[in-house]
Design an enzyme around this catalytic site. Structure first.
Site, short mmCIF file in Angstrom:
data_model
loop_
_atom_site.label_atom_id
_atom_site.label_comp_id
_atom_site.label_asym_id
_atom_site.label_seq_id
_atom_site.Cartn_x
_atom_site.Cartn_y
_atom_site.Cartn_z
CG ASN A 87 20.90 27.98 29.22
OD1 ASN A 87 20.50 29.12 29.02
ND2 ASN A 87 20.30 27.15 30.04
CG HIS A 100 20.14 21.44 25.50
ND1 HIS A 100 21.45 21.16 25.82
CD2 HIS A 100 19.65 22.19 26.51
CE1 HIS A 100 21.73 21.70 26.99
NE2 HIS A 100 20.66 22.34 27.43
P1 AMP Z 1 21.07 23.25 30.39
O1 AMP Z 1 21.21 23.64 31.84
O2 AMP Z 1 20.61 24.37 29.50
O3 AMP Z 1 22.34 22.58 29.87
O4 AMP Z 1 19.89 22.21 30.34
C1 AMP Z 1 20.07 20.83 30.49
C2 AMP Z 1 18.70 20.28 30.73
O5 AMP Z 1 18.74 18.89 30.51
C3 AMP Z 1 18.19 20.49 32.17
O6 AMP Z 1 17.01 21.29 32.14
C4 AMP Z 1 17.91 19.06 32.66
O7 AMP Z 1 16.73 18.96 33.44
C5 AMP Z 1 17.80 18.29 31.37
N1 AMP Z 1 18.16 16.88 31.44
C6 AMP Z 1 19.27 16.34 31.96
N2 AMP Z 1 19.25 15.01 31.83
C7 AMP Z 1 18.10 14.70 31.19
C8 AMP Z 1 17.49 13.48 30.77
N3 AMP Z 1 18.08 12.31 30.96
N4 AMP Z 1 16.28 13.54 30.17
C9 AMP Z 1 15.68 14.72 29.97
N5 AMP Z 1 16.20 15.90 30.34
C10 AMP Z 1 17.39 15.90 30.95
#
Ligand code: AMP
Ligand code: ZN
Length: 141
Positions: A87, A100
């Site tokens: 995204n 990511h």
């Molecule tokens: P996006 O919405 O594509 O930016 O995805 C961000 C992702 O990061 C989401 O799916 C969250 O669940 C994940 N996320 C946020 N904080 C953490 C964390 N501390 N450890 C692992 N995943 C995380």
């Protein structure tokens, strides 16, 4: 980068469920687990989104995807598929602004992940599509 949650994970300032690490990338479980095994792959270099990668960083980062995908498949032989999602920017559902890639194992049509591709086939003329392709092609550098 200061105040970046994923940089803090790379630097072990906050905990994560680590899967893989080398000098270029870090892979760990997404805390949200859309489906079991939902994994994130991140470059160790802080870049906000896809628009900020240079060629070398892209090579290092995206080349690791098959390795992680195969590990997920081996760990969960019952999976029927895997979505790879990246995204970019808020409108496109980005919430963490350290680039990511999501690897989301798929188990059944009813698991907790879905994606909608609008289908507008036939709604543009050949000329319009040719113009659109040329417009983008001109910008490829
Ligand atoms: P996006 O919405 O594509 O930016 O995805 C961000 C992702 O990061 C989401 O799916 C969250 O669940 C994940 N996320 C946020 N904080 C953490 C964390 N501390 N450890 C692992 N995943 C995380
Ligand atoms: Zn970062």
């Amino acid at each position: 980068m200061e105040n970046c949650i994923f940089c803090k994970i790379i630097n072990q300032e906050i905990p994560s469920y680590k899967i893989y690490e080398d000098e270029d990338v870090y892979a760990f479980l997404d805390i949200g687990q859309a489906t079991p095994g939902h994994t994130l792959l991140i470059p160790k270099t802080h870049v906000t989104d896809i628009f900020s990668y240079d060629h070398a960083l892209a090579e290092k980062t995206f080349a690791r995807l098959p390795k992680i995908a195969r590990a997920i498949e081996a760990a969960f032989p019952e999976i029927e598929g895997l979505n790879i999602v990246n995204n970019n920017k808020e409108l496109a559902y980005q919430t963490v602004f350290h680039s990511h890639v999501h690897l989301i194992p798929r188990y059944t049509k009813e698991d907790d992940f879905s994606m909608h591709f609008g289908n507008h086939i036939g709604q543009q003329t050949t000329e319009e599509l040719t113009e659109m392709a040329e417009k983008i092609a001109k910008q490829v550098k």
